[in-house]
Design a protein around this motif. Structure first.
Motif, PDB file in Angstrom:
ATOM      1  N   LEU A   1      41.517  43.966  -5.917  1.00 27.87           N
ATOM      2  CA  LEU A   1      40.299  43.182  -5.814  1.00 27.87           C
ATOM      3  C   LEU A   1      39.182  44.132  -5.394  1.00 27.87           C
ATOM      4  O   LEU A   1      39.290  44.824  -4.385  1.00 27.87           O
ATOM      5  N   ILE A   2      38.116  44.177  -6.196  1.00 28.37           N
ATOM      6  CA  ILE A   2      36.989  45.053  -5.919  1.00 28.37           C
ATOM      7  C   ILE A   2      35.843  44.224  -5.352  1.00 28.37           C
ATOM      8  O   ILE A   2      35.451  43.207  -5.932  1.00 28.37           O
ATOM      9  N   CYS A   3      35.320  44.656  -4.222  1.00 29.62           N
ATOM     10  CA  CYS A   3      34.157  44.015  -3.618  1.00 29.62           C
ATOM     11  C   CYS A   3      32.947  44.914  -3.868  1.00 29.62           C
ATOM     12  O   CYS A   3      32.875  46.031  -3.342  1.00 29.62           O
ATOM     13  N   TYR A   4      32.014  44.423  -4.691  1.00 29.66           N
ATOM     14  CA  TYR A   4      30.851  45.229  -5.056  1.00 29.66           C
ATOM     15  C   TYR A   4      29.608  44.669  -4.375  1.00 29.66           C
ATOM     16  O   TYR A   4      29.298  43.481  -4.486  1.00 29.66           O
ATOM     17  N   SER A   5      28.890  45.531  -3.653  1.00 32.18           N
ATOM     18  CA  SER A   5      27.664  45.141  -2.964  1.00 32.18           C
ATOM     19  C   SER A   5      26.463  45.381  -3.875  1.00 32.18           C
ATOM     20  O   SER A   5      26.206  46.516  -4.287  1.00 32.18           O
ATOM     21  N   LEU A   6      25.738  44.306  -4.197  1.00 33.81           N
ATOM     22  CA  LEU A   6      24.548  44.445  -5.033  1.00 33.81           C
ATOM     23  C   LEU A   6      23.418  45.136  -4.275  1.00 33.81           C
ATOM     24  O   LEU A   6      22.563  45.788  -4.878  1.00 33.81           O
ATOM     25  N   LYS A   7      23.426  45.010  -2.958  1.00 31.93           N
ATOM     26  CA  LYS A   7      22.359  45.597  -2.143  1.00 31.93           C
ATOM     27  C   LYS A   7      22.498  47.111  -2.062  1.00 31.93           C
ATOM     28  O   LYS A   7      21.544  47.853  -2.294  1.00 31.93           O
ATOM     29  N   SER A   8      23.706  47.588  -1.730  1.00 27.08           N
ATOM     30  CA  SER A   8      23.922  49.032  -1.582  1.00 27.08           C
ATOM     31  C   SER A   8      24.439  49.687  -2.855  1.00 27.08           C
ATOM     32  O   SER A   8      24.519  50.914  -2.934  1.00 27.08           O
ATOM     33  N   GLN A   9      24.835  48.855  -3.855  1.00 24.50           N
ATOM     34  CA  GLN A   9      25.383  49.331  -5.121  1.00 24.50           C
ATOM     35  C   GLN A   9      26.607  50.224  -4.900  1.00 24.50           C
ATOM     36  O   GLN A   9      26.776  51.266  -5.533  1.00 24.50           O
ATOM     37  N   THR A  10      27.451  49.779  -3.975  1.00 23.02           N
ATOM     38  CA  THR A  10      28.710  50.472  -3.695  1.00 23.02           C
ATOM     39  C   THR A  10      29.854  49.475  -3.801  1.00 23.02           C
ATOM     40  O   THR A  10      29.653  48.260  -3.697  1.00 23.02           O
ATOM     41  N   SER A  11      31.065  49.978  -3.996  1.00 21.65           N
ATOM     42  CA  SER A  11      32.233  49.109  -4.122  1.00 21.65           C
ATOM     43  C   SER A  11      33.353  49.601  -3.218  1.00 21.65           C
ATOM     44  O   SER A  11      33.403  50.776  -2.843  1.00 21.65           O
ATOM     45  N   ARG A  12      34.252  48.678  -2.879  1.00 20.30           N
ATOM     46  CA  ARG A  12      35.438  49.025  -2.101  1.00 20.30           C
ATOM     47  C   ARG A  12      36.600  48.157  -2.575  1.00 20.30           C
ATOM     48  O   ARG A  12      36.415  47.056  -3.081  1.00 20.30           O
ATOM     49  N   ARG A  13      37.804  48.677  -2.398  1.00 22.35           N
ATOM     50  CA  ARG A  13      39.006  47.988  -2.851  1.00 22.35           C
ATOM     51  C   ARG A  13      39.580  47.100  -1.750  1.00 22.35           C
ATOM     52  O   ARG A  13      39.566  47.456  -0.577  1.00 22.35           O
ATOM     53  N   ILE A  14      40.090  45.942  -2.168  1.00 19.57           N
ATOM     54  CA  ILE A  14      40.875  45.077  -1.288  1.00 19.57           C
ATOM     55  C   ILE A  14      42.211  44.889  -1.995  1.00 19.57           C
ATOM     56  O   ILE A  14      42.338  44.071  -2.902  1.00 19.57           O
TER      57      ILE A  14
END
Length: 380
Positions: A340-353
């Motif tokens: 599951l990828i959580c992508y932040s529209l504000k910082s334009q970064t992603s992290r895995r869950i």
């Protein structure tokens, strides 16, 4: 008694009412106690209810505390996933099934789980804030996973439940369950609509159903609905061409239809819709370009769309979206790689869950946040 003495006495009276005596804390300003306790997870607060009567009353009956606690809980949302358990219940009663609900934080760690016996498999599993809906073929349940309460919604006997939507109106502190159904499979195929309403402080069983007439758009919906800012949206099954979205304003209880913003839909492998930043969004995925395009409904009245984001997902392959909080700036994407990828529209970064790696048997999750809101009116 002069005016100054009266003023001093009035101030002392106000201060006395602002102080709350709680065993284990002593005398502290009421707002300070609420501020401290509202920052704790719901799981911890459930244990705190047993400390004393004053603690129990504050944590289960104080509207100001529960409102403040929900505000803090929104900053740490949880995923709720379900699976069916084989525990012998089915052998005793073929119409019953045991479901296990598991809460997972945004780091991928299991925080809680519990089981409940319900009337058959779940075909609709959606959430709205701290509450979730479990809809079976002939039974409907409202669940607060934080306190392990699952309450059956009263419904007409032997009547089949079809498409269910779930939303909340903060102005009236009211939850609304929307049921879309066919009057008959023979004839003009018109869809009826009925709404079950209940307020937070009155319990689920105190609510009632009422019809609001027929839906003016007689197309069947094939996806889970999305609740955004007091409006519920359904994607209508009309194929790739002229694909549209049905909306219901929960306050006015009026239907409308919105065309999809994407005219060249063949460029996308699949489309999904979610709520982000208090706005309805349509997301198009292109496997060839490894991109995720996000279209936002800029003007609800004029039905104007704009493509605000185009995100490069290479080398990952998206499978589906996980519904998120409609006020959030993060989008949750389930990948073919079972991450599951959580992508932040504000910082334009992603992290895995990476919770799917350990829980391959779970179905598509929904997102909620912790709350002590009781489902029974007797709890208030």
């Amino acid at each position: 008694m002069n005016t100054q003495d009266k003023d001093l006495k009035a101030v002392e009276h106000i201060r006395a009412h602002q102080m709350v005596e709680m065993k284990g804390i002593g005398y502290l300003p009421r707002d300070m106690i609420i501020e401290i306790l509202s920052r704790l997870p719901a799981k911890v607060l459930c244990k705190c209810r047993c400390v004393s009567k004053s603690w129990h009353d504050l944590l289960t009956r104080d509207v100001e505390f529960m409102t403040r606690h929900v505000q803090w809980s929104k900053q740490k949302p949880l995923l709720l996933v379900r699976r069916y358990i084989s525990d012998g219940i089915g052998e005793l009663n073929k119409s019953k099934i045991t479901i296990e609900l598991t809460s997972i934080d945004m780091q991928g760690d299991v925080t809680d789980k519990f089981r409940k016996v319900i009337d058959g498999p779940v075909h609709t599993f959606v959430s709205c804030g701290p509450l979730s809906i479990l809809c079976c073929m002939y039974s409907l349940y409202v669940c607060n996973p934080s306190i392990h309460q699952v309450v059956r919604v009263p419904y007409h006997a032997n009547s089949r439940l079809y498409n269910i939507g779930f939303g909340y109106l903060p102005v009236s502190n009211e939850y609304k369950i929307v049921h879309m159904f066919y009057h008959s499979f023979i004839g003009n195929g018109k869809m009826g609509c009925e709404i079950f309403s209940f307020k937070t402080g009155e319990g689920v069983t105190s609510g009632s159903w009422r019809g609001i007439g027929d839906c003016p758009f007689s197309a069947w919906t094939d996806e889970y609905p999305v609740s955004v800012n007091g409006t519920i949206y359904w994607a209508l099954s009309s194929g790739w061409k002229d694909k549209s979205i049905l909306s219901l304003d929960l306050e006015k209880e009026e239907f409308s239809c919105i065309s999809y913003p994407i005219h060249e839909s063949k460029k996308y492998n699949f489309l999904e819709y979610i709520g982000l930043m208090s706005t309805l969004c349509v997301v198009g995925f292109s496997a060839e370009a490894s991109t995720m395009d996000i279209w936002m409904l800029k003007e609800k009245k004029n039905k104007t769309w704009a493509m605000e984001y185009s995100i490069n997902l290479f080398p990952l392959c998206p499978k589906f979206l996980v519904p998120s909080d409609d006020h959030s700036e993060e989008i949750l994407v389930h990948m073919e790689q079972r991450d599951l990828i959580c992508y932040s529209l504000k910082s334009q970064t992603s992290r895995r869950i990476g919770y799917y790696r350990a829980m391959k048997t779970y179905n598509k999750p929904c997102l909620y946040y912790g709350s002590l809101i009781p489902m029974h009116s007797s709890s208030f």
